[in-house]
Design an enzyme around this catalytic site. Structure first.
Site, PDB file in Angstrom:
ATOM      1  N   CYS A  65       0.870  -1.180   0.000  1.00 13.66           N
ATOM      2  CA  CYS A  65       0.000   0.000   0.000  1.00 13.66           C
ATOM      3  C   CYS A  65       0.907   1.229   0.000  1.00 13.66           C
ATOM      4  O   CYS A  65       2.068   1.136  -0.402  1.00 13.66           O
ATOM      5  CB  CYS A  65      -0.983  -0.028   1.167  1.00 13.66           C
ATOM      6  SG  CYS A  65      -0.234  -0.041   2.813  1.00 13.66           S
ATOM      7  N   THR A  67       2.105   3.057   2.633  1.00 13.55           N
ATOM      8  CA  THR A  67       3.125   2.992   3.699  1.00 13.55           C
ATOM      9  C   THR A  67       3.502   1.572   4.095  1.00 13.55           C
ATOM     10  O   THR A  67       4.521   1.372   4.750  1.00 13.55           O
ATOM     11  CB  THR A  67       2.586   3.674   4.971  1.00 13.55           C
ATOM     12  OG1 THR A  67       1.381   2.996   5.343  1.00 13.55           O
ATOM     13  CG2 THR A  67       2.315   5.159   4.737  1.00 13.55           C
ATOM     14  N   GLY A  68       2.642   0.620   3.827  1.00 16.65           N
ATOM     15  CA  GLY A  68       2.792  -0.749   4.332  1.00 16.65           C
ATOM     16  C   GLY A  68       2.069  -0.944   5.658  1.00 16.65           C
ATOM     17  O   GLY A  68       1.855  -2.073   6.101  1.00 16.65           O
ATOM     18  N   HIS A  98      14.083 -13.526  13.193  1.00 18.73           N
ATOM     19  CA  HIS A  98      13.580 -13.539  14.567  1.00 18.73           C
ATOM     20  C   HIS A  98      12.074 -13.720  14.674  1.00 18.73           C
ATOM     21  O   HIS A  98      11.585 -14.209  15.681  1.00 18.73           O
ATOM     22  CB  HIS A  98      13.960 -12.236  15.284  1.00 18.73           C
ATOM     23  CG  HIS A  98      15.415 -12.165  15.639  1.00 18.73           C
ATOM     24  ND1 HIS A  98      15.939 -11.195  16.471  1.00 18.73           N
ATOM     25  CD2 HIS A  98      16.461 -12.948  15.268  1.00 18.73           C
ATOM     26  CE1 HIS A  98      17.255 -11.386  16.598  1.00 18.73           C
ATOM     27  NE2 HIS A  98      17.602 -12.436  15.868  1.00 18.73           N
ATOM     28  N   ARG A 109       4.997   4.348  -1.286  1.00 19.14           N
ATOM     29  CA  ARG A 109       5.287   5.786  -1.222  1.00 19.14           C
ATOM     30  C   ARG A 109       6.486   6.061  -0.315  1.00 19.14           C
ATOM     31  O   ARG A 109       6.831   7.208  -0.068  1.00 19.14           O
ATOM     32  CB  ARG A 109       4.057   6.541  -0.714  1.00 19.14           C
ATOM     33  CG  ARG A 109       2.893   6.476  -1.680  1.00 19.14           C
ATOM     34  CD  ARG A 109       1.629   7.077  -1.080  1.00 19.14           C
ATOM     35  NE  ARG A 109       0.529   7.057  -2.049  1.00 19.14           N
ATOM     36  CZ  ARG A 109      -0.749   7.186  -1.721  1.00 19.14           C
ATOM     37  NH1 ARG A 109      -1.091   7.356  -0.453  1.00 19.14           N
ATOM     38  NH2 ARG A 109      -1.676   7.143  -2.660  1.00 19.14           N
ATOM     39  N   HIS A 133      13.644 -17.811  19.565  1.00 18.90           N
ATOM     40  CA  HIS A 133      12.625 -17.063  18.815  1.00 18.90           C
ATOM     41  C   HIS A 133      11.375 -17.917  18.579  1.00 18.90           C
ATOM     42  O   HIS A 133      10.267 -17.388  18.499  1.00 18.90           O
ATOM     43  CB  HIS A 133      13.203 -16.565  17.493  1.00 18.90           C
ATOM     44  CG  HIS A 133      14.429 -15.730  17.696  1.00 18.90           C
ATOM     45  ND1 HIS A 133      14.389 -14.529  18.353  1.00 18.90           N
ATOM     46  CD2 HIS A 133      15.730 -15.958  17.390  1.00 18.90           C
ATOM     47  CE1 HIS A 133      15.609 -14.032  18.424  1.00 18.90           C
ATOM     48  NE2 HIS A 133      16.443 -14.885  17.844  1.00 18.90           N
TER      49      HIS A 133
HETATM   50  C1  RB5 Z   1      -4.015   5.261   0.501  1.00 13.52           C
HETATM   51  O1  RB5 Z   1      -4.086   6.623   0.282  1.00 13.52           O
HETATM   52  C2  RB5 Z   1      -3.166   4.949   1.733  1.00 13.52           C
HETATM   53  O2  RB5 Z   1      -3.805   5.411   2.881  1.00 13.52           O
HETATM   54  C3  RB5 Z   1      -2.879   3.463   1.818  1.00 13.52           C
HETATM   55  O3  RB5 Z   1      -2.243   3.067   0.664  1.00 13.52           O
HETATM   56  C4  RB5 Z   1      -1.974   2.993   2.940  1.00 13.52           C
HETATM   57  O4  RB5 Z   1      -0.803   3.754   2.995  1.00 13.52           O
HETATM   58  C5  RB5 Z   1      -2.590   2.805   4.252  1.00 13.52           C
HETATM   59  O5  RB5 Z   1      -1.934   2.372   5.216  1.00 13.52           O
END
Ligand code: RB5
Length: 152
Positions: A65, A67-68, A98, A109, A133
């Site tokens: 996504c 940010t992940g 781990h 992004r 672990h």
């Molecule tokens: C989409 O705009 C963004 O919020 C999504 O891709 C993600 O980063 C959410 O965690």
């Protein structure tokens, strides 16, 4: 390995690169979408990827996504899923050594395509260390069992 792969609109372009990178390395990819750049909701695609990992149809999952973070939050709701948001190589390596992470989430992004590919190669190629672990993963599974999605 069989790898479930998914993304939201923010991860759409990176998913194509990661898919090619996995296939070049001989992995089988189960592409769970999204299949276009139209705005969509990351939990829907995190669930599709995590379901396949949770039920054992895929040995690993990768969800992308912006940010992940959202993908990791959603994927970790499913039993047996250990999703790790890794936007650097060190974290990717240790999430395997781990934490035996079985689902990787990436932020399209946050990282560029070159780093993202390197993260995926590292994560796919690093084994779980076991030992102390493994005991900690048993604790994680116990916590999951105690609450089973319910509040205390
Ligand atoms: C989409 O705009 C963004 O919020 C999504 O891709 C993600 O980063 C959410 O965690």
């Amino acid at each position: 390995m069989r790898v479930a792969l998914g993304c939201d609109h923010a991860g759409f372009a990176l998913k194509a690169l990661i898919r090619a990178c996995l296939e070049e390395s001989g992995h089988e990819v189960l592409d769970q979408g999204t299949f276009c750049e139209e705005s969509c909701d990351y939990p829907d695609f995190a669930e599709r990827v995590a379901r396949l990992v949770s039920c054992g149809e895929a040995e690993r999952g990768i969800a992308i996504c912006g940010t992940g973070i959202g993908m990791a939050m959603a994927a970790n709701k499913l039993p047996g899923v250990r999703a790790a948001a890794c936007n650097d190589i060190y974290t990717a390596r240790f999430s395997r050594l781990h934490n035996d992470a079985n689902l990787l989430t990436l932020g399209a992004r946050v990282v560029g395509p070159g780093v993202a590919e390197e993260i995926v190669r590292t994560w796919m190629g690093t084994p779980f260390e076991g030992g102390r672990h493994a005991r900690r993963l048993e604790r994680l599974a116990e916590i999951e069992g105690r609450y089973g999605g319910r509040r205390p």
